[in-house]
Design an enzyme around this catalytic site. Structure first.
Site, mmCIF file in Angstrom:
data_model
loop_
_atom_site.group_PDB
_atom_site.id
_atom_site.type_symbol
_atom_site.label_atom_id
_atom_site.label_comp_id
_atom_site.label_asym_id
_atom_site.label_seq_id
_atom_site.Cartn_x
_atom_site.Cartn_y
_atom_site.Cartn_z
ATOM 1 N N CYS A 87 0.315 -0.663 0.032
ATOM 2 C CA CYS A 87 -0.327 -0.136 -0.126
ATOM 3 C C CYS A 87 0.868 1.289 0.034
ATOM 4 C CB CYS A 87 -1.171 0.272 1.090
ATOM 5 S SG CYS A 87 -0.307 0.321 2.648
ATOM 6 N N ARG A 88 0.473 2.200 0.689
ATOM 7 C CA ARG A 88 1.356 3.666 0.627
ATOM 8 C C ARG A 88 2.421 3.319 1.701
ATOM 9 N NH1 ARG A 88 2.449 8.010 3.103
ATOM 10 N NH2 ARG A 88 0.886 8.810 4.013
#
Length: 127
Positions: A87-88
């Site tokens: 993800c981020r």
């Protein structure tokens, strides 16, 4: 009696805190080596807008924030292959990896997410 109860509660707390997670974590280099194997499925669990800003090549997008995340994953991802999740920053993907592992997937989470990936000058693509 009070000491015994305190000791018991402390032991239970330590047992819970030390529970083994059901997926692996990998740093950028380990993750890059893992996904070099085309049999490994790369899964981006960010939003569609984040994905469009740049993602790892071959990544499949399934937003872990959606209520039907697990159902979409089951319909899309093979159970016989390792899933490389990111993800981020690594928090959402750790959550997603745990949820997927709970239903039988073998998952590896990218520590630090795509922020760490890009910080190590690893490639991303935009579509």
């Amino acid at each position: 009696m009070k000491e015994l109860l305190t000791c018991l509660l402390a032991t239970l707390g330590l047992t819970t805190a030390c529970a083994k997670q059901n997926f692996e974590n990998a740093d950028v280099q380990e993750f890059a080596e893992l996904i070099a194997d085309t049999n490994v499925v790369v899964l981006d669990v960010r939003s569609a807008a984040e994905f469009a800003e740049g993602h790892i090549q071959r990544a499949i997008l399934i937003d872990q924030g959606q209520s039907d995340f697990v159902e979409k994953a089951k319909a899309t991802l093979p159970t016989d292959k390792k899933i490389a999740v990111y993800c981020r920053s690594g928090r959402r993907s750790a959550n997603a990896a745990g949820r997927l592992a709970d239903v039988g997937y073998k998952c590896v989470n990218l520590k630090g997410g795509i922020i760490a990936w890009q910080g190590a000058n690893m490639p991303v693509i935009k579509e």
